[in-house]
Write a protein that holds these residues in place. Structure first.
Motif, PDB file in Angstrom:
ATOM      1  N   LEU A 100     -13.203   0.888   3.329  1.00  0.00           N
ATOM      2  CA  LEU A 100     -12.323   1.917   3.876  1.00  0.00           C
ATOM      3  C   LEU A 100     -11.590   2.644   2.745  1.00  0.00           C
ATOM      4  O   LEU A 100     -11.013   2.017   1.855  1.00  0.00           O
ATOM      5  N   ARG A 101     -11.635   3.957   2.818  1.00  0.00           N
ATOM      6  CA  ARG A 101     -11.067   4.770   1.732  1.00  0.00           C
ATOM      7  C   ARG A 101     -10.357   5.989   2.335  1.00  0.00           C
ATOM      8  O   ARG A 101     -10.831   6.580   3.309  1.00  0.00           O
ATOM      9  N   ARG A 102      -9.209   6.331   1.745  1.00  0.00           N
ATOM     10  CA  ARG A 102      -8.514   7.539   2.181  1.00  0.00           C
ATOM     11  C   ARG A 102      -7.873   8.208   0.981  1.00  0.00           C
ATOM     12  O   ARG A 102      -7.152   7.589   0.204  1.00  0.00           O
ATOM     13  N   THR A 103      -8.178   9.492   0.832  1.00  0.00           N
ATOM     14  CA  THR A 103      -7.583  10.270  -0.250  1.00  0.00           C
ATOM     15  C   THR A 103      -6.740  11.392   0.346  1.00  0.00           C
ATOM     16  O   THR A 103      -7.038  11.925   1.419  1.00  0.00           O
ATOM     17  N   PHE A 104      -5.670  11.736  -0.357  1.00  0.00           N
ATOM     18  CA  PHE A 104      -4.844  12.888  -0.029  1.00  0.00           C
ATOM     19  C   PHE A 104      -4.824  13.766  -1.273  1.00  0.00           C
ATOM     20  O   PHE A 104      -4.060  13.513  -2.210  1.00  0.00           O
ATOM     21  N   GLY A 105      -5.694  14.759  -1.298  1.00  0.00           N
ATOM     22  CA  GLY A 105      -5.851  15.548  -2.512  1.00  0.00           C
ATOM     23  C   GLY A 105      -6.416  14.678  -3.618  1.00  0.00           C
ATOM     24  O   GLY A 105      -7.472  14.068  -3.472  1.00  0.00           O
ATOM     25  N   VAL A 144      -5.513   8.649  -4.270  1.00  0.00           N
ATOM     26  CA  VAL A 144      -6.274   7.675  -3.482  1.00  0.00           C
ATOM     27  C   VAL A 144      -5.273   6.695  -2.880  1.00  0.00           C
ATOM     28  O   VAL A 144      -4.690   5.868  -3.577  1.00  0.00           O
ATOM     29  N   ALA A 145      -5.054   6.804  -1.562  1.00  0.00           N
ATOM     30  CA  ALA A 145      -4.073   5.941  -0.898  1.00  0.00           C
ATOM     31  C   ALA A 145      -4.671   4.581  -0.542  1.00  0.00           C
ATOM     32  O   ALA A 145      -3.987   3.558  -0.627  1.00  0.00           O
ATOM     33  N   VAL A 146      -5.925   4.578  -0.113  1.00  0.00           N
ATOM     34  CA  VAL A 146      -6.638   3.336   0.208  1.00  0.00           C
ATOM     35  C   VAL A 146      -7.969   3.383  -0.520  1.00  0.00           C
ATOM     36  O   VAL A 146      -8.722   4.344  -0.374  1.00  0.00           O
ATOM     37  N   HIS A 147      -8.233   2.330  -1.294  1.00  0.00           N
ATOM     38  CA  HIS A 147      -9.345   2.358  -2.248  1.00  0.00           C
ATOM     39  C   HIS A 147     -10.425   1.356  -1.849  1.00  0.00           C
ATOM     40  O   HIS A 147     -10.360   0.177  -2.190  1.00  0.00           O
ATOM     41  N   VAL A 154      -2.177  -4.216  -2.554  1.00  0.00           N
ATOM     42  CA  VAL A 154      -1.545  -3.658  -3.745  1.00  0.00           C
ATOM     43  C   VAL A 154      -2.361  -2.439  -4.189  1.00  0.00           C
ATOM     44  O   VAL A 154      -3.582  -2.531  -4.361  1.00  0.00           O
ATOM     45  N   ARG A 155      -1.695  -1.312  -4.336  1.00  0.00           N
ATOM     46  CA  ARG A 155      -2.328  -0.075  -4.809  1.00  0.00           C
ATOM     47  C   ARG A 155      -3.621   0.246  -4.042  1.00  0.00           C
ATOM     48  O   ARG A 155      -4.649   0.569  -4.614  1.00  0.00           O
ATOM     49  N   GLY A 156      -3.535   0.143  -2.728  1.00  0.00           N
ATOM     50  CA  GLY A 156      -4.637   0.553  -1.874  1.00  0.00           C
ATOM     51  C   GLY A 156      -5.801  -0.406  -1.778  1.00  0.00           C
ATOM     52  O   GLY A 156      -6.831  -0.071  -1.195  1.00  0.00           O
ATOM     53  N   GLN A 157      -5.647  -1.617  -2.331  1.00  0.00           N
ATOM     54  CA  GLN A 157      -6.710  -2.614  -2.275  1.00  0.00           C
ATOM     55  C   GLN A 157      -6.149  -3.964  -1.844  1.00  0.00           C
ATOM     56  O   GLN A 157      -4.948  -4.231  -1.985  1.00  0.00           O
ATOM     57  N   VAL A 158      -7.015  -4.812  -1.327  1.00  0.00           N
ATOM     58  CA  VAL A 158      -6.614  -6.165  -0.973  1.00  0.00           C
ATOM     59  C   VAL A 158      -6.641  -7.018  -2.235  1.00  0.00           C
ATOM     60  O   VAL A 158      -7.705  -7.281  -2.804  1.00  0.00           O
ATOM     61  N   ALA A 159      -5.452  -7.438  -2.685  1.00  0.00           N
ATOM     62  CA  ALA A 159      -5.352  -8.236  -3.910  1.00  0.00           C
ATOM     63  C   ALA A 159      -5.596  -9.717  -3.644  1.00  0.00           C
ATOM     64  O   ALA A 159      -6.043 -10.449  -4.534  1.00  0.00           O
ATOM     65  N   ALA A 160      -5.298 -10.171  -2.437  1.00  0.00           N
ATOM     66  CA  ALA A 160      -5.530 -11.571  -2.057  1.00  0.00           C
ATOM     67  C   ALA A 160      -5.604 -11.637  -0.545  1.00  0.00           C
ATOM     68  O   ALA A 160      -4.875 -10.926   0.154  1.00  0.00           O
TER      69      ALA A 160
END
Length: 263
Positions: A20-25, A28-31, A221-227
């Motif tokens: 799942l990915r979402r960019t705003f311009g 990258v909000a979700v990476h 964390v920063r748009g990714q699952v860190a754990a």
């Protein structure tokens, strides 16, 4: 033996995010987020402000279209088959907007009719939800939703999410501004829901609450699952708060900074 030759159909995840990915311009909000919520679990999603958890959950429930990737509810693609997916979903989004000029009972009645539920079923469930969620008095007084406190709005929002008997609840900060007595009521309802085979996904900033409620957790964390994993797996022998700070990082405040606050 493979799943194709065993004669058994594998059980779908309650909620699954794939790339799942979402960019705003340029942002990258979700990476490329991957997340699997097993059936029957009480799953906590935590992360700092701006980490992307609300954006990810909005995409997962069909409120925000992803730039890439898929979200599935018990195997049904939220964006390819939204009607069927949303039958299985109950959602309490962040910043829930509700009709201000209806009472709680009127809101639930209209909500049920929008979903084409039988009138008698809607009436019975509305009465029961208002009673269990301690909104009967407000209804008797004709209190409009626009006059509800923040905690009351959370409760009527949960009622709309439960009304159609979904299989998965996705709740963004459901305990925010809810008093301790009402919080216990919410917890009993949600535990009953998971005990009956439903799955709950809760986003929260309160680590102690997540530790108390959830059997599984993901730290974003920063748009990714860190754990992600069981509560014990993610904590790794420490508290969830300590593990969270380890992954997110906390700014140091030098001794000489803000010295003026001490007078």
């Amino acid at each position: 033996m493979s799943e194709h030759t065993s004669g058994q159909v594998p059980e779908h995840a309650a909620l699954e995010l794939r790339g799942l990915r979402r960019t705003f311009g340029e942002k990258v909000a979700v990476h490329d987020m991957d997340l699997v919520v097993p059936p029957g679990s009480f799953y906590g999603v935590v992360g700092p402000n701006g980490a992307g958890k609300t954006t990810a959950l909005s995409m997962a429930v069909g409120l925000l279209r992803p730039s890439a990737g898929r979200a599935l509810v018990h195997g049904v693609d939220v964006w390819a088959d939204p009607v069927e997916a949303k039958r299985r979903l109950g959602v309490l989004p962040d910043g829930l907007a509700l009709p201000e000029r209806l009472t709680g009972g009127e809101l639930l009645t209209y909500w049920g009719r929008f979903r084409r539920m039988p009138r008698d079923v809607v009436a019975a469930r509305t009465a029961e939800l208002l009673r269990v969620l301690e909104l009967e008095e407000a209804e008797a007084l004709g209190t409009l939703v626009g006059e509800y406190s923040t905690g009351m709005r959370k409760k009527i929002g949960l009622a709309t999410a439960l009304l159609h008997t979904p299989r998965v609840l996705v709740l963004d900060e459901p305990y925010e501004a809810v008093d301790p007595v009402s919080a216990r009521v919410l917890t009993r309802i949600l535990r009953r829901f998971t005990a009956a085979g439903g799955s709950v996904v809760v986003s929260s900033h309160v680590m102690a609450l997540v530790e108390q409620l959830c059997d599984r957790v993901a730290i974003v964390v920063r748009g990714q699952v860190a754990a992600a994993g069981t509560l014990d797996e993610v904590r790794g022998g420490s508290s969830l708060e300590d593990r969270f700070v380890d992954l997110v990082g906390a700014p140091e405040v030098a001794e000489e900074e803000l010295a003026w606050i001490a007078g």
